[in-house]
Design a protein around this motif. Structure first.
Motif, PDB file in Angstrom:
ATOM      1  N   GLN A 160      24.262 -39.525 -60.777  1.00  0.00           N
ATOM      2  CA  GLN A 160      22.951 -38.719 -60.902  1.00  0.00           C
ATOM      3  C   GLN A 160      22.007 -38.879 -59.384  1.00  0.00           C
ATOM      4  OE1 GLN A 160      20.520 -40.464 -64.011  1.00  0.00           O
ATOM      5  NE2 GLN A 160      21.727 -39.190 -65.698  1.00  0.00           N
ATOM      6  N   ARG A 161      22.442 -39.955 -58.990  1.00  0.00           N
ATOM      7  CA  ARG A 161      21.758 -39.852 -57.366  1.00  0.00           C
ATOM      8  C   ARG A 161      22.801 -39.870 -56.266  1.00  0.00           C
ATOM      9  NH1 ARG A 161      19.956 -43.585 -60.943  1.00  0.00           N
ATOM     10  NH2 ARG A 161      21.563 -45.186 -60.523  1.00  0.00           N
ATOM     11  N   TYR A 162      22.391 -38.730 -55.498  1.00  0.00           N
ATOM     12  CA  TYR A 162      23.189 -38.460 -54.230  1.00  0.00           C
ATOM     13  C   TYR A 162      22.508 -38.503 -53.001  1.00  0.00           C
ATOM     14  CZ  TYR A 162      26.736 -36.496 -57.599  1.00  0.00           C
ATOM     15  OH  TYR A 162      27.734 -36.495 -58.692  1.00  0.00           O
ATOM     16  N   LEU A 163      23.222 -38.808 -51.954  1.00  0.00           N
ATOM     17  CA  LEU A 163      22.944 -38.684 -50.565  1.00  0.00           C
ATOM     18  C   LEU A 163      23.291 -37.411 -50.025  1.00  0.00           C
ATOM     19  CD1 LEU A 163      23.967 -42.114 -49.028  1.00  0.00           C
ATOM     20  CD2 LEU A 163      21.436 -41.260 -49.890  1.00  0.00           C
ATOM     21  N   LEU A 164      22.159 -36.682 -49.437  1.00  0.00           N
ATOM     22  CA  LEU A 164      22.322 -35.502 -49.108  1.00  0.00           C
ATOM     23  C   LEU A 164      22.900 -35.439 -47.238  1.00  0.00           C
ATOM     24  CD1 LEU A 164      19.199 -33.735 -50.375  1.00  0.00           C
ATOM     25  CD2 LEU A 164      21.521 -33.894 -51.477  1.00  0.00           C
ATOM     26  N   PHE A 165      23.802 -34.941 -46.956  1.00  0.00           N
ATOM     27  CA  PHE A 165      24.263 -34.545 -45.506  1.00  0.00           C
ATOM     28  C   PHE A 165      24.404 -33.196 -45.003  1.00  0.00           C
ATOM     29  CE2 PHE A 165      25.686 -38.716 -47.337  1.00  0.00           C
ATOM     30  CZ  PHE A 165      25.556 -39.460 -46.268  1.00  0.00           C
ATOM     31  N   ASP A 166      23.976 -33.040 -43.718  1.00  0.00           N
ATOM     32  CA  ASP A 166      24.237 -31.381 -43.169  1.00  0.00           C
ATOM     33  C   ASP A 166      25.700 -31.448 -43.038  1.00  0.00           C
ATOM     34  OD1 ASP A 166      24.696 -32.866 -40.692  1.00  0.00           O
ATOM     35  OD2 ASP A 166      22.909 -32.337 -39.997  1.00  0.00           O
ATOM     36  N   ASP A 167      26.129 -30.116 -42.123  1.00  0.00           N
ATOM     37  CA  ASP A 167      27.506 -29.692 -41.932  1.00  0.00           C
ATOM     38  C   ASP A 167      28.144 -30.725 -40.768  1.00  0.00           C
ATOM     39  OD1 ASP A 167      25.833 -28.581 -39.911  1.00  0.00           O
ATOM     40  OD2 ASP A 167      26.674 -26.577 -40.449  1.00  0.00           O
ATOM     41  N   THR A 168      27.255 -31.559 -40.165  1.00  0.00           N
ATOM     42  CA  THR A 168      27.687 -32.482 -39.122  1.00  0.00           C
ATOM     43  C   THR A 168      28.029 -33.981 -39.804  1.00  0.00           C
ATOM     44  OG1 THR A 168      25.696 -32.986 -38.385  1.00  0.00           O
ATOM     45  CG2 THR A 168      26.711 -31.271 -37.441  1.00  0.00           C
ATOM     46  N   ASN A 169      27.649 -34.036 -41.097  1.00  0.00           N
ATOM     47  CA  ASN A 169      27.841 -35.546 -41.844  1.00  0.00           C
ATOM     48  C   ASN A 169      26.729 -36.118 -41.457  1.00  0.00           C
ATOM     49  OD1 ASN A 169      30.131 -34.501 -42.974  1.00  0.00           O
ATOM     50  ND2 ASN A 169      31.442 -35.413 -41.536  1.00  0.00           N
ATOM     51  N   ARG A 170      25.442 -35.664 -41.032  1.00  0.00           N
ATOM     52  CA  ARG A 170      24.586 -36.314 -40.845  1.00  0.00           C
ATOM     53  C   ARG A 170      23.544 -36.554 -41.990  1.00  0.00           C
ATOM     54  NH1 ARG A 170      20.182 -36.042 -35.437  1.00  0.00           N
ATOM     55  NH2 ARG A 170      18.667 -37.171 -36.576  1.00  0.00           N
ATOM     56  N   LEU A 171      23.022 -37.769 -42.138  1.00  0.00           N
ATOM     57  CA  LEU A 171      21.963 -37.812 -43.409  1.00  0.00           C
ATOM     58  C   LEU A 171      20.829 -37.136 -43.306  1.00  0.00           C
ATOM     59  CD1 LEU A 171      21.453 -39.565 -46.305  1.00  0.00           C
ATOM     60  CD2 LEU A 171      20.314 -41.232 -44.639  1.00  0.00           C
TER      61      LEU A 171
END
Length: 231
Positions: free
Chosen positions: A125-136
């Motif tokens: 249910q809980r996720y970390l979000l990352f951009d297209d460079t794999n940065r948090l």
């Protein structure tokens, strides 16, 4: 009653071996020579077990949290001073069993100098979000729609609660990955912890600085992981 009424989770046996021994032997097998173990619940049982086994032939120290459980962030901050050098620190929850390639993860951080979290696409249910460079860039609870992020454009997604993330009509839609409980922490982040005191979450800490300091993920597509801390 619970299994941990009489012993710490780290001492629970899996196939005849306590979890802490399984992890120590795995780390020793990839060349680790120095380990710090955070202890709190029935701390002396862990200390006695490790010392009775001659610390498994490597340098093992203990960070005592019996007075106060410091959680993932506070515990790391307190334990960091027990390491003898300023190399990156592999952090591994004791109740996680996996086939993770820890050596490759560590080598990646040595090469990049960037704190890196091991993640996968397991359902949660809980996720970390990352951009297209794999940065948090943030964190979300998909059950409640809550979003936490220092980036305004990511935080604004909270208003679209219960929207299926992959189908959001956005120019940029962050990737959702589940944290494994395994990471490599780069000591260059320790100065940013100076204003953090006592008990705190490492994820809360990362979310507070990820807009100014890169925190990256290592995606393991074939990761098999078992959280032994859940029945």
């Amino acid at each position: 009653s619970y299994l941990t009424d009489t012993m710490p989770k780290a001492m629970e046996p899996i196939c005849g071996k306590p979890l802490v021994q399984i992890l120590i032997e795995k780390l020793k097998g990839i060349g680790v020579t120095e380990i710090v173990i955070n202890v709190h619940h029935f701390a002396q049982q862990i200390i006695d077990f490790v010392e009775a086994n001659n610390c498994f032939g490597i340098n093992i120290r203990f960070s005592d949290e019996t007075d106060q459980l410091l959680e993932t962030g506070g515990g790391l901050k307190k334990a960091a001073c027990l390491f003898s050098n300023d190399e990156p620190i592999l952090v591994h929850n004791v109740d996680i069993l996996s086939n993770a390639d820890l050596l490759s993860l560590y080598d990646e951080v040595l090469a990049t100098g960037t704190t890196t979290l091991l993640v996968s696409q397991r359902q949660t249910q809980r996720y970390l979000l990352f951009d297209d460079t794999n940065r948090l860039v943030g964190w979300t609870n998909i059950a409640t729609g809550e979003v936490r992020s220092p980036f305004p454009e990511i935080k604004a997604l909270e208003k679209q609660s219960h929207v299926l993330w992959p189908n959001l009509p956005l120019t940029f839609c962050p990737s959702l990955f589940a944290y494994s409980g395994i990471q490599v922490f780069h000591p260059s982040l320790l100065p940013f912890m100076e204003s953090w005191h006592g008990k705190f979450s490492i994820i809360d800490f990362y979310l507070s600085i990820c807009d100014s300091v890169p925190i990256r993920c290592h995606f393991a597509p074939h990761l098999n992981l078992l959280d032994v801390g859940k029945l």
